[in-house]
Scaffold this active site. Structure first.
Site, mmCIF file in Angstrom:
data_model
loop_
_atom_site.group_PDB
_atom_site.id
_atom_site.type_symbol
_atom_site.label_atom_id
_atom_site.label_comp_id
_atom_site.label_asym_id
_atom_site.label_seq_id
_atom_site.Cartn_x
_atom_site.Cartn_y
_atom_site.Cartn_z
ATOM 1 N N ASP A 34 0.836 -1.204 0.000
ATOM 2 C CA ASP A 34 0.000 0.000 0.000
ATOM 3 C C ASP A 34 0.866 1.246 0.000
ATOM 4 O OD1 ASP A 34 -2.178 1.614 0.089
ATOM 5 O OD2 ASP A 34 -3.087 0.695 1.840
ATOM 6 N N LYS B 90 -6.628 11.560 10.890
ATOM 7 C CA LYS B 90 -6.209 10.793 9.714
ATOM 8 C C LYS B 90 -7.089 11.073 8.491
ATOM 9 C CE LYS B 90 -5.636 6.172 7.817
ATOM 10 N NZ LYS B 90 -5.712 4.714 8.019
ATOM 11 N N ASP C 25 -4.260 2.787 -5.159
ATOM 12 C CA ASP C 25 -2.853 2.872 -4.771
ATOM 13 C C ASP C 25 -2.442 1.704 -3.873
ATOM 14 O OD1 ASP C 25 -4.349 3.571 -2.603
ATOM 15 O OD2 ASP C 25 -3.211 5.355 -2.074
#
Length: 1234
Positions: free
Chosen positions: A920, A989, A1148
């Protein structure tokens, strides 16, 4: 419809007959006529016999007998008798023969003898005459009414000869039609072409001024053009010609006609070789002031070729085409024609010019992008992977997929817990079966009546849905409607959504049927069999190449592509089908109320409801029908074939409209229905420019998958029980919160009533959310169970930014943790020397417990908890359940099972693993920003630099925010003091992750507010103030840490704002050559009138509207970064395929076999460096300046517009300065992707 009309006429006849007045007995030649009407009250009775004893007994008896027979006849039928029946009386004395009245009666009849019998006969005679007159009037009236009805039902004759508005042209056409032999019509076409006024069509004017701007048709014009095209497809060309003639002959309607509409009809007549009708259309083109274009001439020449016209006429046509400035070569390069049509066209041209030869097929173009030079180089070695299946197996899988797509739907057994087959369940299923048979009959009848009605309207010159209702068989439409009926949710469905879905399904079925009828299925079968030689494990090809290259080398015949219907047409057709469903489908009222009547009631109701602030129409099923379905608990679900994974490898993508499923149409670039700007850009793009994207999508779709059966069994166990929200298994409806029972007393305080209302609303909201999640899980798990013993494939396409997605929506690897855990690679790879280590590291990543640890520490962690790993694998539901504490529990469990099998193998290196291992990106959006700006500080924060430990940007931002908080707390700021101890990585986050993708401060505040509410010990009264404070500090921290990123983001935002203010949507081209345009425009409403409800839908996705400046400027930075991360992923996919790796991605997050992780990591880093070594921002600046600041029309703009363009050019050319970060460091960065 004719039956209904006749029924209404018959009832009118009955009313007319019942109003006839008095009835009587009319003696004539020994017979009595029977009148039609209700029973008379003054008829002779036994009492009257007693009073009138002086009458002759014989005469009276015979009269009474006749009257009885009359009354009996009246009671049988009073409407259906066409003529007056005659009752024959028996002969006096009981024997045969005619009735002879006695002497007294005879005398009275002649007027010789007075008395009661004479008056009676006179009375009967008058009644007879009156009734005869009434009868004649009724017959005349009925005959007129029948003639009028027949005339109404009889379709109008179709008009072929046009009505021209120009008197000169009309006179010329009249003499030609009346005086010209059929053999000389070709001469008239040549003359018509010469006389055509030299006036450019609207389309040609636009093309000359700006080839990138296309004519935007009105809703009426879209419907009209679609009607003409559909008539050609269904064999109703005379009807289309009739409507064209009708519109052309009315000045107000002629304004709607475009050259494309005339050309459509001309092309239809050309295909049939009907030259006279084609000349008619040419006259109309001339009369409308249009100049024929290439397609017009192609139709005329094609027709000449079919009819083998003489060379002189053809040469005249070619000369006139040259005078109009059209090139002969363009007929073969710029006009979309089938192979057969091209051959007829060539036949005509060669007859006039024997030396002519069509331009040769252009050689295959090669992509020249520096990023793809190595991919298409022929001098370097390649190792393309092959599937693990033999050719024979793949052929069988192709046949299964072909059969499924020809059926267009597939039935899958539901995994919902099967109910006990009680008597009630059996009865419900039997009732439902009987009702379905009745509904299919009713739907068929209603569809036939609708088609008849639409046909009559079309014959009156109106473009209707008639040809669209002929595209599929009536049985197919009925099945489509039955499927839609059973798929309706209990709370109903928006009529707009249902109409659009029905319209699209009809279109998709039509596309499949068209290929079947045109024998394209047989051609596809031969072509695909050859293509499998490239993929099969037991076959070899002469030269290794990419799937697209191999498919193109087979030279499959290119069929004419059918344009998708405009949204107004889709909505109109879908609404008509929905209305048929509402009107035809009924059920007995006794199903709704056991004591109710047996009269029929509708199954669907059209009601209005408020969604947000808008009132919308909804089709809602009757609760009794919903209950019947629930009681029947049928064990199957029906899916469209495009919603299910494929059973064979997908077709390689070769163009913007060719690839993926075998027969079902699939868009290369997914977009909202009706949006055409993306498709236009793709079709104008040189084919070679798209090769990178096409090959990457093909490679992703060629990955074979299988279901992880052990994980599926555990999930089904929970799903059929009470579910488990913590593990992502939605509970059933029985577990939904129950609203409080009982009623409040009338004197309850308002606060208590408001609280109860809020509680009811909360329960209803939770129940709806649970139902939605449960249905989503049901679809996914049912498909997984259906595919448990199959190998399957997931064809891919992309969105407008270039990001890739699997086409099947319900079961794929882009879903939740649960969805990903159910999938594994169908082909396994031995772990090799390091594969087991990567499985352990992968497990540590899935737990989320070692995000800041090195790879060695993660590996050591996995070894430490090996007992828990093995316990989880062996006793997932009965053991210590260690796996349930992971961030991604189901994927962690699947990994535990894989590790357990590997470590128990005598030699783990030989264990064949099927589990995908993920790598990742570390906040990938910020990685691209840091690389664009060569920002050393930002690069270190997102792991572009080689460091011993992974850098966590989210923790870094949280630490920076904490520093700001302490400073403010010392200064006495209350909210900063309250937040002490609550600022964590989790709180910031989501905002940090999405700020790079354009989240606003408002959106960021909502994200932080949600996180704060999840903290049980945080004082909730400070949530609003604290979220405001924190979002400011997060944005401030990012500004401090990523200064280069913020500068680039500001440049992109301002550039988009100025472009939008100038009236254009932002466009750019990705480094791989994909053209992109942002689909953000001002909303405009499309109104489709009529029916049970006029439909209004918002259309804000296409270039016909002004751009939405706010969305354009806010969307450009994140969309541009998304286009870069998709380019990086595609490059990685192509190079991994070239090295023989199995590779898939979730944006991604890159997946491959455990043994191949080191190779994938190397390719991933090399391609990131290769991508960002290009002058991306400078190339973007040059493209935008050329696109938006270099138009020849600038000199004609106003002063204000020129000032805007000047400011835009200055902004576009002021590319942000870059730092000194060395991209080569990414190669040594262990945690760039990890």
């Amino acid at each position: 419809m004719s039956a209904l009309s006749w029924g209404r006429s018959a009832s009118g006849l009955g009313r007319a007959l019942r109003s006839c007045g008095r009835r009587g007995l009319l003696p004539e030649e020994g017979t009595l006529s029977v009148g039609l009407g209700p029973r008379r009250n003054y008829s002779a009775s036994p009492c009257e016999q007693e009073v009138r004893k002086d009458w002759g007994h014989v005469e009276l008896l015979e009269v009474l007998k006749a009257r009885v027979r009359q009354l009996q006849a009246e009671s049988v039928s009073e409407v259906t008798v066409n003529r007056v029946d005659v009752a024959q009386l028996p002969e006096h004395g009981g024997e045969g023969g005619s009735f002879q009245p006695p002497r007294k009666a005879q005398v009275g009849a002649k007027g010789a003898a007075p008395g009661s019998s004479g008056r009676w006969a006179e009375k009967l005679d008058k009644e007879k005459q009156t009734l005869q007159k009434r009868k004649q009037r009724l017959e005349v009236k009925l005959q007129k009414r029948a003639q009028k009805l027949a005339q109404k039902l009889k379709p109008k004759p179709l008009r072929m000869e046009p009505r021209l508005l120009s008197g000169q042209l009309a006179d010329c056409l009249y003499h030609w039609v009346r005086g010209t032999p059929e053999s000389l019509w070709q001469e008239q076409l040549s003359q018509a072409l010469k006389e055509a006024p030299q006036k450019l069509s609207l389309e040609e004017k636009q093309a000359l001024e700006d080839k990138e701007v296309e004519v935007q048709l009105t809703v009426q014009q879209q419907k009209l053009l679609a009607f003409f095209e559909c008539c050609l497809l269904t064999g109703h060309l005379p009807l289309a010609h009739h409507v064209l003639v009708d519109h052309h002959g009315r000045p107000n309607k002629q304004q709607l006609l475009t050259l494309a509409m005339y050309n459509t009809i001309m092309l239809g007549w050309a295909r049939q070789g009907s030259f006279k009708e084609l000349v008619y259309v040419f006259f109309m083109v001339k009369d409308a002031g249009f100049t024929p274009n290439l397609l017009s001439y192609a139709a005329a020449l094609q027709c000449m070729g079919r009819l083998d016209h003489n060379a002189r006429t053809i040469q005249r046509c070619l000369e006139q085409m040259a005078q109009d400035g059209l090139q002969l070569q363009g007929l073969f390069t710029a006009v979309p024609l089938s192979e057969e049509e091209r051959s007829m066209l060539l036949r005509a041209v060669v007859k006039a010019q024997p030396t002519f030869s069509p331009p040769p097929r252009p050689p295959p173009q090669v992509n020249t992008s520096p990023l793809l030079r190595e991919i298409y180089a022929k001098d370097s070695p390649v190792c393309y992977p092959k599937l693990h299946l033999p050719l024979k197996t793949l052929k069988g899988l192709f046949q299964q997929q072909l059969h499924m797509e020809l059926n267009t739907t597939i039935c899958v057994e539901s995994v919902e817990k099967a109910p006990v087959l009680t008597e009630e369940t059996v009865h419900a299923r039997k009732t439902l079966k009987n009702l379905r048979m009745q509904w299919e009959t009713a739907l068929l009848r209603a569809l036939q009546e609708t088609k008849a009605s639409q046909a009559r309207e079309a014959h009156e010159g109106r473009p209707t849905l008639y040809p669209f209702l002929c595209l599929l068989s009536e049985h197919e439409f009925v099945q489509l409607l039955m499927q839609a009926l059973h798929a309706l949710p209990a709370q109903g469905e928006s009529l707009v959504a249902l109409a659009q879905e029905l319209g699209m399904r009809a279109f998709n079925r039509r596309m499949v049927q068209k290929q079947k009828l045109n024998n394209q299925v047989q051609v596809l079968e031969q072509q695909y069999t050859q293509y499998l030689h490239l993929l099969a494990a037991d076959t070899q090809v002469a030269e290794p190449c990419l799937p697209r290259q191999y498919w193109e080398a087979l030279e499959p015949p290119k069929a004419l592509r059918e344009q998708p219907w405009p949204v107004p047409v889709l909505l109109q057709l879908g609404r008509q089908l929905a209305e048929i469903l509402v009107q035809a489908v009924q059920m007995p009222g006794s199903l709704a109320a056991p004591q109710g009547s047996c009269r029929l009631i509708p199954v669907l109701y059209h009601v209005y409801s408020f969604r947000s602030y808008r009132q919308i129409g909804i089709l809602k099923p009757h609760p009794a029908f919903v209950q019947l379905l629930a009681k029947a608990a049928e064990p199957t679900l029906t899916f469209e074939t495009v919603d299910v994974p494929m059973l064979c490898p997908p077709l390689p993508w070769t163009s913007p409209h060719s690839g993926a499923f075998l027969l079902s149409p699939t868009k290369l670039m997914r977009a909202v229905e009706g949006t055409t700007q993306h498709q236009r850009l793709l079709e104008r793009c040189p084919p070679a420019e798209l090769h990178g994207a096409l090959d990457a999508l093909t490679q992703l779709g060629n990955c074979a998958w299988r279901v992880n059966g052990r994980v599926l069994d555990l999930v089904l166990e929970l799903f059929r029980g009470k579910g488990c929200s913590h593990l992502g298994v939605p509970p059933p409806a029985s577990e939904a919160p129950r609203p409080p029972e009982g009623h409040l007393p009338p004197d309850a305080p308002p606060a208590r009533k408001a609280e109860l209302r809020r509680e009811l609303a909360r329960c209803l909201k939770v129940a709806r959310e649970m139902h939605s999640l449960r249905a989503d899980a049901l679809y996914r798990l049912s498909l997984a169970q259906h595919l448990r013993h199959h190998i399957f494939w997931l064809p891919h396409n992309m969105d407008f930014r270039g990001r890739t997605y699997p086409c099947p929506p319900h079961f794929n690897h882009l879903g939740s943790d649960l969805a990903r855990a159910l999938l594994e690679f169908a082909e396994g790879r031995p772990l090799g020397p390091h594969g087991l280590d990567w499985l352990k590291i992968h497990l540590a990543n899935l737990t989320g417990l070692k995000k800041r640890a090195s790879l060695h520490e993660r590996l050591a962690f996995a070894d430490e908890v090996m007992d828990d790993i093995l316990d989880s694998a062996d006793q997932p539901m009965m053991g210590r359940k260690w796996w349930m504490g992971a961030d991604e529990p189901w994927q962690a469990l699947a990994c535990c099972m894989e590790i357990a099998r590997a470590v128990r193998t005598p030699n783990p290196a030989t264990y064949v693993s099927h589990l995908p291992v993920h790598q990742d990106g570390s906040c990938n959006g910020l990685q691209h920003y840091a690389a664009l700006g060569r920002d050393s500080v930002g690069a270190a924060s997102v792991n572009l630099m080689p460091l011993d430990l992974p850098q966590d940007v989210y923790s870094g931002v949280a630490a920076q925010v904490e520093i700001f908080r302490r400073q403010d707390a010392k200064e006495g700021l209350q909210v900063a003091q309250v937040l002490e101890g609550f600022i964590s990585r989790k709180v910031v986050k989501q905002t940090v992750m999405t700020v790079v993708y354009g989240v606003t401060r408002y959106g960021g505040r909502l994200q932080i507010e949600k996180r704060l509410r999840e903290l049980s010990d945080f004082p909730q009264e400070f949530v609003w103030e604290a979220s405001h404070y924190l979002v400011r500090q997060v944005f401030h921290s990012l500004q401090e840490m990523f200064s280069g990123t913020r500068a680039i983001q500001h440049w992109l935002t301002e550039s988009a704002r100025l472009i939008s203010n100038a009236g254009s949507a932002v466009e750019w081209v990705t480094p791989l050559g994909i053209p992109i345009v942002q689909p953000y425009h001002q909303d405009s409403k499309v109104l489709v009138k009529g029916g049970i409800q006029s439909i209004t839908c918002n259309s804000g996705k296409d270039s016909s509207q002004k751009p939405n400046t706010l969305k354009q400027k806010n969307g450009f930075p994140p969309n541009f970064i998304h286009s870069l991360d998709s380019s990086h992923m595609m490059l990685t996919a192509l190079h991994c395929y070239r090295k023989g790796l199995t590779f898939v991605s979730v944006h991604d997050c890159f997946w491959t076999h455990a043994a191949d992780v080191p190779v994938m990591n190397q390719v991933c880093r090399e391609q990131f460096i290769h991508l960002h070594s290009q002058p991306i921002l400078q190339d973007l600046s040059r493209f935008l300046v050329k696109r938006f600041c270099s138009s020849p029309s600038l000199q004609h703009q106003s002063l204000v517009q020129r000032v805007q363009i000047t400011k835009l050019m200055e902004m576009l050319q002021s590319v942000p300065e870059t730092g000194a970060f060395d991209l080569e460091q990414v190669k040594q960065s262990t945690y760039f992707f990890s």
